[in-house]
Design an enzyme around this catalytic site. Structure first.
Site, PDB file in Angstrom:
ATOM      1  N   HIS A  40       0.612  -1.389   0.046  1.00 49.48           N
ATOM      2  CA  HIS A  40       0.091  -0.020   0.064  1.00 49.48           C
ATOM      3  C   HIS A  40       0.947   1.208  -0.072  1.00 49.48           C
ATOM      4  O   HIS A  40       0.882   2.062   0.915  1.00 49.48           O
ATOM      5  CB  HIS A  40      -1.040  -0.130   1.144  1.00 49.48           C
ATOM      6  CG  HIS A  40      -2.281  -0.792   0.917  1.00 49.48           C
ATOM      7  ND1 HIS A  40      -3.062  -1.329   1.979  1.00 49.48           N
ATOM      8  CD2 HIS A  40      -2.806  -1.200  -0.396  1.00 49.48           C
ATOM      9  CE1 HIS A  40      -3.765  -2.128   1.467  1.00 49.48           C
ATOM     10  NE2 HIS A  40      -3.813  -2.020   0.010  1.00 49.48           N
ATOM     11  N   HIS A  72      -0.258  -8.865   1.529  1.00 52.98           N
ATOM     12  CA  HIS A  72      -1.315  -8.871   2.413  1.00 52.98           C
ATOM     13  C   HIS A  72      -2.303 -10.459   2.075  1.00 52.98           C
ATOM     14  O   HIS A  72      -3.063 -10.603   2.897  1.00 52.98           O
ATOM     15  CB  HIS A  72      -2.488  -8.005   2.234  1.00 52.98           C
ATOM     16  CG  HIS A  72      -1.996  -6.559   2.156  1.00 52.98           C
ATOM     17  ND1 HIS A  72      -2.118  -5.440   1.410  1.00 52.98           N
ATOM     18  CD2 HIS A  72      -1.539  -5.984   3.603  1.00 52.98           C
ATOM     19  CE1 HIS A  72      -1.523  -4.479   2.121  1.00 52.98           C
ATOM     20  NE2 HIS A  72      -1.232  -4.705   3.406  1.00 52.98           N
ATOM     21  N   GLU A 124      -6.122  -8.031   3.866  1.00 59.53           N
ATOM     22  CA  GLU A 124      -5.834  -8.993   4.651  1.00 59.53           C
ATOM     23  C   GLU A 124      -6.967  -9.734   5.626  1.00 59.53           C
ATOM     24  O   GLU A 124      -6.952 -11.050   5.683  1.00 59.53           O
ATOM     25  CB  GLU A 124      -4.803  -8.377   5.505  1.00 59.53           C
ATOM     26  CG  GLU A 124      -4.169  -9.412   6.493  1.00 59.53           C
ATOM     27  CD  GLU A 124      -3.122  -8.701   7.689  1.00 59.53           C
ATOM     28  OE1 GLU A 124      -2.479  -7.736   7.480  1.00 59.53           O
ATOM     29  OE2 GLU A 124      -3.258  -9.461   8.569  1.00 59.53           O
ATOM     30  N   ASN A 218      -1.097   0.570   8.297  1.00 57.20           N
ATOM     31  CA  ASN A 218      -0.179   0.502   9.310  1.00 57.20           C
ATOM     32  C   ASN A 218       0.464   1.971   9.408  1.00 57.20           C
ATOM     33  O   ASN A 218       0.672   2.613  10.314  1.00 57.20           O
ATOM     34  CB  ASN A 218       0.996  -0.543   9.198  1.00 57.20           C
ATOM     35  CG  ASN A 218       1.949   0.002   7.896  1.00 57.20           C
ATOM     36  OD1 ASN A 218       2.838   0.834   8.464  1.00 57.20           O
ATOM     37  ND2 ASN A 218       1.744  -0.702   7.003  1.00 57.20           N
ATOM     38  N   SER A 260       5.451   0.149   4.617  1.00 56.13           N
ATOM     39  CA  SER A 260       5.198  -0.035   3.195  1.00 56.13           C
ATOM     40  C   SER A 260       5.971   1.314   2.581  1.00 56.13           C
ATOM     41  O   SER A 260       5.526   1.634   1.122  1.00 56.13           O
ATOM     42  CB  SER A 260       4.276  -0.201   2.599  1.00 56.13           C
ATOM     43  OG  SER A 260       2.998   0.580   3.175  1.00 56.13           O
TER      44      SER A 260
END
Ligand code: SF4
Length: 280
Positions: A40, A72, A124, A218, A260
């Site tokens: 992402h 994911h 996910e 995240n 990421s």
């Protein structure tokens, strides 16, 4: 103006691994694609596109290419469809995501009603749900009302990038609602370290710059954590979004980045902040 970077920030093990697999695969294949973005981070996805690694959203558009399964993971249904298409499948699912899927399956098989702390529409979580029965409940925020367990035996896991603190809050609530609660902390270590070092840094700086995809769960969590510490926080994807006004009367700047976010973006943001400082 002092600029400090969080002790743990940027690419995690699972993302590094997925990108390495993608690069190696692209070197040996004419056309390489990923079902949905491999990570992402729009800038990194664009960088990989230029190297011949394309992201496709609809599984029906895939014909004879080599397909990389992103970090994911993908749903059981999509995996079956890929097998039926007889494609060359390269699995870059993060081992920690796989582990969470295995726990979900085992706990469901053992008769537990599964609760997942996570975002229902995150790939996910969609993948996790596809491996288990539909009695599973996804809770995004333990402070909001959520469906009560229908079984006495309940198990709790989390999307790997969730906050530990929310996870503990949900566990405390569930324990009073069932006879048996089995808790498996499937939040990965990279996430825990990034969250902790973001929290520590946010406590001592004037502003926090959180770098990473706006679509990255995240990274968004890091911004929430910094903000919850009462620190003025800005979530950006690249240095182009920085505003000079944010740095007025600021002595200490904290920088953190999601799992990421590539180093080249983090470094370019730092350079831009240094330039802003020179103009002050
Ligand atoms: S954040 Fe954790 S689970 Fe997700 S890819 Fe990175 S190491 Fe794997």
């Amino acid at each position: 103006m002092k600029i400090e970077t969080a002790k743990h920030s940027g690419f995690c093990f699972g993302v590094k691994r997925a990108i390495q697999i993608a690069n190696e695969t692209a070197q040996n294949n004419k056309k390489t694609i990923t079902l949905g973005p491999i990570i992402h981070n729009p800038q990194m996805v664009e960088f990989l596109r230029k190297k011949g690694i394309h992201s496709i959203d609809d599984i029906n558009d895939i014909s004879d290419e080599t397909i990389i399964i992103r970090s994911h993971g993908i749903t059981a249904e999509n995996y079956k469809l890929l097998l039926e298409k007889d494609l060359n499948i390269v699995d870059a699912t993060c081992p920690f995501v796989k582990k969470a899927q295995e726990f979900a399956q085992k706990l469901t098989r053992d008769g537990y009603q599964l609760y997942i702390l996570g975002e229902k529409n995150h790939p996910e979580v969609e993948a996790l749900l596809s491996y288990i029965d539909d009695s599973a409940v996804v809770v995004t925020n333990p402070d909001n009302p959520f469906p009560k367990p229908t079984k006495g035996k309940v198990a709790l896991i989390a999307q790997t990038t969730q906050s530990e603190e929310k996870f503990e809050r949900l566990a405390k609530k569930l324990i009073s609602l069932c006879e048996e609660l089995h808790v498996v902390k499937t939040i990965c270590n990279a996430t825990i370290l990034r969250q902790e070092s973001t929290r520590n840094l946010a406590q001592k700086v004037d502003i926090m710059i959180v770098i990473g995809g706006k679509n990255s769960a995240n990274t968004t969590r890091l911004a929430e954590i910094a903000s919850a510490e009462g620190c003025r926080t800005f979530h950006i994807e690249t240095g182009d979004e920085l505003k000079i006004a944010w740095f007025e009367n600021v002595d200490n700047v904290g920088i953190t980045a999601g799992a990421s976010t590539p180093n080249w973006i983090i470094n370019s943001v730092k350079e831009k902040i240094k330039k802003i400082n020179e103009t002050k």
